[in-house]
Design a protein around this motif. Structure first.
Motif, short mmCIF file in Angstrom:
data_model
loop_
_atom_site.label_atom_id
_atom_site.label_comp_id
_atom_site.label_asym_id
_atom_site.label_seq_id
_atom_site.Cartn_x
_atom_site.Cartn_y
_atom_site.Cartn_z
N VAL A 550 39.91 30.98 120.76
CA VAL A 550 38.09 30.02 120.97
C VAL A 550 36.80 30.98 121.86
CG1 VAL A 550 36.72 27.86 121.98
CG2 VAL A 550 39.53 27.92 121.14
N MET A 551 35.57 31.35 120.71
CA MET A 551 34.70 31.92 121.53
C MET A 551 33.98 31.16 121.65
SD MET A 551 33.40 34.93 122.46
CE MET A 551 34.30 36.17 122.56
N VAL A 552 32.86 31.16 122.69
CA VAL A 552 31.80 30.49 122.97
C VAL A 552 30.85 31.56 123.16
CG1 VAL A 552 30.67 28.72 124.17
CG2 VAL A 552 32.90 27.92 123.31
N ILE A 553 29.53 31.08 122.91
CA ILE A 553 28.44 32.02 123.35
C ILE A 553 27.35 30.86 123.35
CG2 ILE A 553 26.59 34.37 122.66
CD1 ILE A 553 29.18 35.17 120.29
N TYR A 554 27.02 30.87 124.64
CA TYR A 554 25.69 30.74 125.74
C TYR A 554 24.57 30.94 124.95
CZ TYR A 554 24.50 26.01 128.40
OH TYR A 554 24.13 25.43 128.60
N ASP A 555 23.55 30.44 124.27
CA ASP A 555 22.09 31.14 124.21
C ASP A 555 21.86 32.12 123.82
OD1 ASP A 555 20.17 29.92 126.40
OD2 ASP A 555 21.23 30.61 127.92
N ALA A 556 23.04 31.58 122.53
CA ALA A 556 23.49 32.54 121.57
C ALA A 556 22.46 33.14 120.66
CB ALA A 556 24.28 31.67 120.53
N ASP A 557 20.91 32.30 120.53
CA ASP A 557 19.71 32.44 120.02
C ASP A 557 19.33 34.45 120.66
OD1 ASP A 557 19.43 30.92 121.66
OD2 ASP A 557 16.89 30.88 121.28
N ARG A 558 19.78 33.99 121.28
CA ARG A 558 19.43 35.43 123.12
C ARG A 558 19.62 36.91 122.37
NH1 ARG A 558 14.98 33.82 126.01
NH2 ARG A 558 15.04 36.18 126.41
N PHE A 559 20.48 36.62 121.26
CA PHE A 559 21.56 37.89 121.13
C PHE A 559 21.32 37.76 119.36
CE2 PHE A 559 23.96 35.73 123.95
CZ PHE A 559 24.75 36.64 124.83
N GLY A 560 21.13 39.04 119.12
CA GLY A 560 20.93 39.94 117.75
C GLY A 560 22.04 39.53 116.49
N LEU A 561 21.81 39.23 116.15
CA LEU A 561 23.18 39.55 114.91
C LEU A 561 24.43 40.36 114.72
CD1 LEU A 561 21.52 38.67 111.67
CD2 LEU A 561 22.65 37.25 112.70
N ALA A 562 24.38 41.08 115.55
CA ALA A 562 25.51 42.72 114.52
C ALA A 562 26.22 42.20 116.68
CB ALA A 562 24.76 43.52 115.24
N GLN A 563 25.38 42.17 117.79
CA GLN A 563 26.54 41.69 118.68
C GLN A 563 26.96 40.23 118.60
OE1 GLN A 563 23.26 41.37 122.03
NE2 GLN A 563 24.94 42.63 123.84
N LEU A 564 26.44 39.08 118.08
CA LEU A 564 27.10 38.14 117.59
C LEU A 564 28.24 37.89 117.14
CD1 LEU A 564 24.04 35.78 117.21
CD2 LEU A 564 25.71 35.44 118.86
N HIS A 565 28.27 38.89 116.42
CA HIS A 565 29.36 39.63 114.91
C HIS A 565 30.63 40.87 116.10
CE1 HIS A 565 31.56 40.08 111.55
NE2 HIS A 565 31.65 41.15 111.70
N GLN A 566 30.03 41.41 116.82
CA GLN A 566 30.67 42.08 117.33
C GLN A 566 31.51 40.55 118.79
OE1 GLN A 566 32.18 45.52 117.93
NE2 GLN A 566 30.92 45.75 116.60
N LEU A 567 30.83 40.10 118.87
CA LEU A 567 31.80 39.11 119.80
C LEU A 567 32.27 37.82 119.64
CD1 LEU A 567 28.03 38.14 121.83
CD2 LEU A 567 30.64 39.48 122.93
N ARG A 568 32.16 37.69 118.02
CA ARG A 568 32.83 36.49 117.38
C ARG A 568 34.20 38.03 116.81
NH1 ARG A 568 30.44 33.83 111.87
NH2 ARG A 568 30.24 36.11 111.23
N GLY A 569 34.20 38.76 116.67
CA GLY A 569 35.13 39.16 116.66
C GLY A 569 36.39 39.61 117.28
N ARG A 570 36.32 39.38 118.66
CA ARG A 570 36.92 39.15 119.83
C ARG A 570 38.18 38.50 119.55
NH1 ARG A 570 37.05 43.46 120.10
NH2 ARG A 570 35.43 43.73 118.90
N VAL A 571 38.25 37.08 118.90
CA VAL A 571 38.62 35.95 118.10
C VAL A 571 39.28 35.76 116.95
CG1 VAL A 571 38.88 34.81 120.02
CG2 VAL A 571 36.95 34.42 118.12
N GLY A 572 40.84 35.25 116.88
CA GLY A 572 41.50 35.63 115.30
C GLY A 572 41.61 37.32 115.39
N ARG A 573 43.11 37.06 116.71
CA ARG A 573 43.21 38.40 115.91
C ARG A 573 45.12 38.50 115.82
NH1 ARG A 573 40.93 43.30 118.18
NH2 ARG A 573 38.70 43.41 117.87
N GLY A 574 45.59 37.26 116.03
CA GLY A 574 46.72 36.77 116.15
C GLY A 574 47.14 35.73 115.17
N GLY A 575 46.27 35.53 114.32
CA GLY A 575 46.98 34.61 113.17
C GLY A 575 46.34 33.02 113.33
N GLY A 576 47.02 32.70 112.57
CA GLY A 576 45.93 31.47 112.47
C GLY A 576 44.66 31.03 112.58
#
Length: 683
Positions: A550-576
């Motif tokens: 689970v990745m929850v990003i608060y005030d997500a509109d304050r981040f750029g697209l590339a940064q949001l994508h990088q943060l999202r990439g911290r999950v989804g690494r273990g299958g499922g």
């Protein structure tokens, strides 16, 4: 011919010291600066057919006054004047704000031309420009009027007149730089005419042809410089010719716990070919989050080790250094490689010991932050330099690491996919390898955009995932509460979640913590002793916890697209299945659009393309870091087709053995000489 770059603007009539100073503030010092100070847009005063005009479109119409002007006053200074106009049998109203003085110049039956915003529903024009006299209508109506960036000291009309005067006086001195065969092949207008038409176009057709010519010229000259640099690198800078056992390397690859993707195999071959070549490698490796760049880097470092050389990997943060150090140790230590870590916050005794190992050649691979380029770091025999997240380092920092060896091969890596247009422009002197395929088993991350009033439901969702044994990140834009910004901060969220999620253990991570504190928190999270990590963007890159879903990003509109994508990439690494929740109440359309893009795609290359559209090339890469050229006419997002044509043409010109002797190429050769890329000028 006169060099217009050396002709001061004071040589123009009426430009004294005061006006010179004002023009200098706009970056205009020479006549050449003036004639290449192109408009950023044009006001279109061609007559509009109102039946085809869109609502709120800017229109220009000619009509007959059939009512007396009526004026309403709001206080002593503000006014609104309204009249009725007959436009080819259609009655419309027109109004002017704070221009009551025009009333005395208007009379029924008079034909006037007005330009302004069209309200299709009310049949009304809010006028911002009026052409009263027949002479004014004859000279002004029907043309495109240039609009420039100006200042309080340089007025628009003055700048237009000055530019026109400069052309009248010096147009014949504008030198053609493109070879005749190119102008004929692409049917390009002469340079002087194209420049003039950019300022004073007769119509849209002339403007289009002028822009087309100048865009191509700008991009060709830039690509010519890039191609010449690439030629110099390949012919004059001899690198190390690595010799290693391919059988030994293939055995290493075959024993990996996972098969390489086709894209990984392709880029590995490209890198190994570079290592074996006597020419110094200068390659950019780009790939989406989780595409497997680290293992490719590990293979390159192992090949470098088999050749008898040291390898260094420089990363922007200590957290990323820890992550790469752990990954490379697991990957390479079983094969006898000695791997060390060097960061700025190490204890003196520990750092001294590491520096000694590096200098004596007892360290085969050195992983670290910018500490790797400090003067005290002396490498025994540096053969390969890898810079991860290279856009976070300045050009000077990247060069300093390269200079630590005699001629080490250089590999730059980035998990921010760069659109091809930018890659071949900004990194044009490099070869570019792209991992455009994700490893098997990586499922797309479910992404949702929710409003802040759903926070209690988000907390419940986090609790349920933790009860299943999973972990979660919660990202906040601020460390502490701010009086200036109404944004969520990590300290408050940490305290809230510690209470509401008890007995689930919550950790806190941010940039003001010491290195030891960060390591302790990350260690607990990696071991699942902490189930929820509240953090700022220090986890944007390098953190790899497969159990986090689970990745929850608060005030997500304050981040750029590339940064949001990088943060999202911290999950989804273990299958499922993994989930990313964007919590935001955007106050702008751009914020809304960024949220929509994130929920529509998980493709980093598509996100990168959209991010480039939103921010433009300079902001996308960071102008100070990237060395991105500041084009006057060309736009990399719009003109990518012309860019690729220009790049091909530049490559052909540089490869031609007659380049330095051809009179037709004289101006291009002189351009490279002026850029200090060629010592000998054209004879």
């Amino acid at each position: 011919m006169i060099d217009l770059k050396k002709v001061s603007i004071t040589d123009l009539k009426g430009v004294g010291d005061s006006r010179k100073e004002a023009l200098n503030e706009l970056g205009i010092e020479s006549v050449y600066d003036l004639i290449t100070y192109f408009p950023f847009r044009y006001d279109d005063y061609r007559l509009t057919d109102l039946q085809e005009a869109e609502h709120e479109e800017k229109v220009t119409v000619q009509g007959v006054l059939f009512s007396e002007p009526s004026v309403r006053w709001f206080g002593k200074k503000k006014s609104k004047m309204t009249v009725r106009l007959d436009i080819e049998g259609v009655a419309i109203s027109a109004s002017w704000f704070n221009q009551a003085y025009l009333k005395s110049k208007m009379q029924q039956g008079q034909t006037i031309v007005v330009s302004g915003k069209w309200d299709r529903h009310k049949l009304h024009i809010t006028v911002d420009r009026t052409f009263m006299s027949p002479q004014e209508q004859q000279t002004q109506v029907g043309r495109l009027e240039p609009v420039y960036s100006i200042s309080s000291r340089v007025k628009m009309n003055y700048l237009r007149k000055l530019i026109h005067e400069a052309f009248m006086q010096y147009k014949d001195e504008i030198v053609e730089v493109l070879p005749g065969y190119i102008c004929e092949q692409y049917r390009l207008r002469p340079r002087a005419q194209a420049m003039y038409d950019l300022h004073f176009p007769q119509d849209q057709k002339h403007l289009y042809q002028a822009r087309r010519r100048m865009i191509y010229e700008e991009l060709l000259l830039y690509e010519l410089k890039i191609m010449w640099l690439k030629k110099i690198n390949r012919t004059e800078y001899q690198g190390l010719s690595h010799t290693f056992s391919r059988t030994q390397l293939d055995e290493f690859i075959q024993k990996l716990t996972f098969p390489l993707t086709g894209a990984q195999q392709r880029v590995v071959e490209e890198i190994l070919t570079d290592l074996q070549s006597p020419t110094q490698m200068n390659r950019l490796l780009q790939g989406d989050v989780g595409s497997g760049k680290t293992v490719v880097a590990g293979i390159a470092l192992y090949a470098n080790f088999l050749s008898g050389y040291q390898g260094a990997m420089m990363v922007p943060t200590e957290i990323l250094a820890d992550q790469h150090y752990a990954s490379l140790c697991a990957l390479l230590e079983p094969y006898g490689l000695q791997i060390v870590k060097l960061t700025g916050n190490m204890k003196v005794k520990e750092k001294r010991e590491v520096l000694g190992k590096i200098q004596m050649g007892m360290a085969d691979i050195i992983v670290g932050t910018h500490a790797l380029i400090q003067e005290k770091v002396i490498y025994r025999q540096l053969g390969l330099v890898i810079t991860d997240e290279q856009h976070r380092f300045g050009v000077k920092q990247r060069a300093q690491l390269r200079e630590k060896g005699e001629v080490p091969d250089v590999l730059f890596m980035t998990a921010t996919p760069i659109p091809r247009t930018l890659a071949i422009t900004v990194f044009g002197e490099m070869d570019v390898s792209t991992i455009d395929e994700m490893p098997a088993g990586r499922e797309p991350i479910d992404t949702y955009w929710v409003k802040k009033d759903m926070w209690s439901r988000i907390v419940s969702f986090i609790a349920k995932e933790c009860e299943k044994g999973r972990q979660a990140y919660v990202i906040c834009p601020l460390i502490e509460e701010s009086e200036k910004l109404d944004l969520q901060n990590a300290h408050d969220v940490f305290e809230q979640l510690t209470t509401s999620l008890a007995p689930i253990r919550v950790g806190l991570l941010h940039g003001r913590m010491t290195a030891i504190e960060k390591e302790e928190v990350m260690g607990c999270f990696e071991q699942n002793e902490v189930q929820v990590l509240v953090s700022t963007t220090v986890v944007e890159v390098g953190v790899n916890v497969p159990n986090a879903t689970v990745m929850v990003i608060y005030d997500a509109d304050r981040f750029g697209l590339a940064q949001l994508h990088q943060l999202r990439g911290r999950v989804g690494r273990g299958g499922g299945t993994s989930t990313c929740v964007l919590v935001a109440d955007p106050k702008s359309e751009s914020g809304n659009e960024r949220m929509r893009v994130m929920t529509e795609t998980t493709d980093g290359f598509e996100i990168s393309r959209r991010d480039l559209e939103f921010r433009g090339p300079g902001d996308f890469l960071g102008v100070q870091q990237s060395g991105l050229p500041q084009f006057k006419v060309a736009d990399l997002t719009r003109d990518f087709k012309i860019l690729e044509i220009a790049r091909t043409d530049a490559s052909t010109i540089v490869a031609d053995d007659r380049f330095s002797e051809s009179k037709e190429m004289k101006r291009l050769w002189e351009y490279l000489h002026a850029e200090n890329l060629i010592e000998k000028n054209f004879d």
